[in-house]
Design a protein around this motif. Sequence first.
Motif, PDB file in Angstrom:
ATOM      1  N   LEU A 189      20.854  23.856  56.872  1.00 41.05           N
ATOM      2  CA  LEU A 189      21.390  23.719  55.508  1.00 41.05           C
ATOM      3  C   LEU A 189      21.776  25.086  54.945  1.00 41.05           C
ATOM      4  O   LEU A 189      22.835  25.241  54.336  1.00 41.05           O
TER       5      LEU A 189
ATOM      6  N   GLN B  28      24.911  26.372  56.315  1.00 39.86           N
ATOM      7  CA  GLN B  28      26.081  25.652  55.785  1.00 39.86           C
ATOM      8  C   GLN B  28      26.336  25.955  54.307  1.00 39.86           C
ATOM      9  O   GLN B  28      27.244  25.383  53.715  1.00 39.86           O
TER      10      GLN B  28
ATOM     11  N   TYR C   7      24.119  25.537  51.637  1.00 37.91           N
ATOM     12  CA  TYR C   7      23.415  24.728  50.634  1.00 37.91           C
ATOM     13  C   TYR C   7      22.493  25.610  49.809  1.00 37.91           C
ATOM     14  O   TYR C   7      21.921  26.571  50.322  1.00 37.91           O
ATOM     15  N   GLU C   8      22.333  25.257  48.540  1.00 40.46           N
ATOM     16  CA  GLU C   8      21.409  25.949  47.644  1.00 40.46           C
ATOM     17  C   GLU C   8      20.252  24.993  47.373  1.00 40.46           C
ATOM     18  O   GLU C   8      20.457  23.866  46.905  1.00 40.46           O
TER      19      GLU C   8
ATOM     20  N   ALA D  49      19.278  19.578  47.415  1.00 40.80           N
ATOM     21  CA  ALA D  49      20.101  20.788  47.514  1.00 40.80           C
ATOM     22  C   ALA D  49      21.470  20.569  46.883  1.00 40.80           C
ATOM     23  O   ALA D  49      21.941  19.436  46.764  1.00 40.80           O
TER      24      ALA D  49
ATOM     25  N   LYS E 183      25.562  21.672  47.055  1.00 40.89           N
ATOM     26  CA  LYS E 183      26.657  22.279  47.803  1.00 40.89           C
ATOM     27  C   LYS E 183      27.937  21.852  47.107  1.00 40.89           C
ATOM     28  O   LYS E 183      28.120  20.663  46.830  1.00 40.89           O
TER      29      LYS E 183
ATOM     30  N   HIS F 219      22.605  16.792  46.855  1.00 33.17           N
ATOM     31  CA  HIS F 219      22.349  16.171  48.150  1.00 33.17           C
ATOM     32  C   HIS F 219      20.850  15.930  48.312  1.00 33.17           C
ATOM     33  O   HIS F 219      20.054  16.831  48.040  1.00 33.17           O
TER      34      HIS F 219
END
Length: 118
Positions: free
Chosen positions: A22, A25, A27-28, A44, A46, A51
């Motif tokens: 993640l 890619q 994601y936070e 997360a 994005k 998500h």
Amino acid sequence: MSKELSKQELHNLAMNIVGKDLEDQGYEFLGVNSKLKKDPQFVALKNKKLHFVIVRHITYPEDPKKYDAVFMETIKEHALKFKARTFFAGVGIANSKDYELPVLADEYVINYDGLQEI
């Protein structure tokens, strides 16, 4: 002699693998829950979209892509209340010397193909 991994240790290993994926890619993370049976494991962001990611460690010979459809629908319904997308991340883990043996701390192989959207 390497020790056999507990269910929580196997779960943590799966969490680390998915968390790294993640992160890579972009994601936070808003929330991370690594306790067994506490879902979702990752909440997360994005592209400003929320998500929910369910992580499961799957031991050989089970298929890491197979999930409990009824359970995942429940999570998806919950996620929709937050306008979130729902993903399943199954991480296959097996003993690297013999798939039939228990998974040991320093003797394992991973089978992870990324997130599956529900």
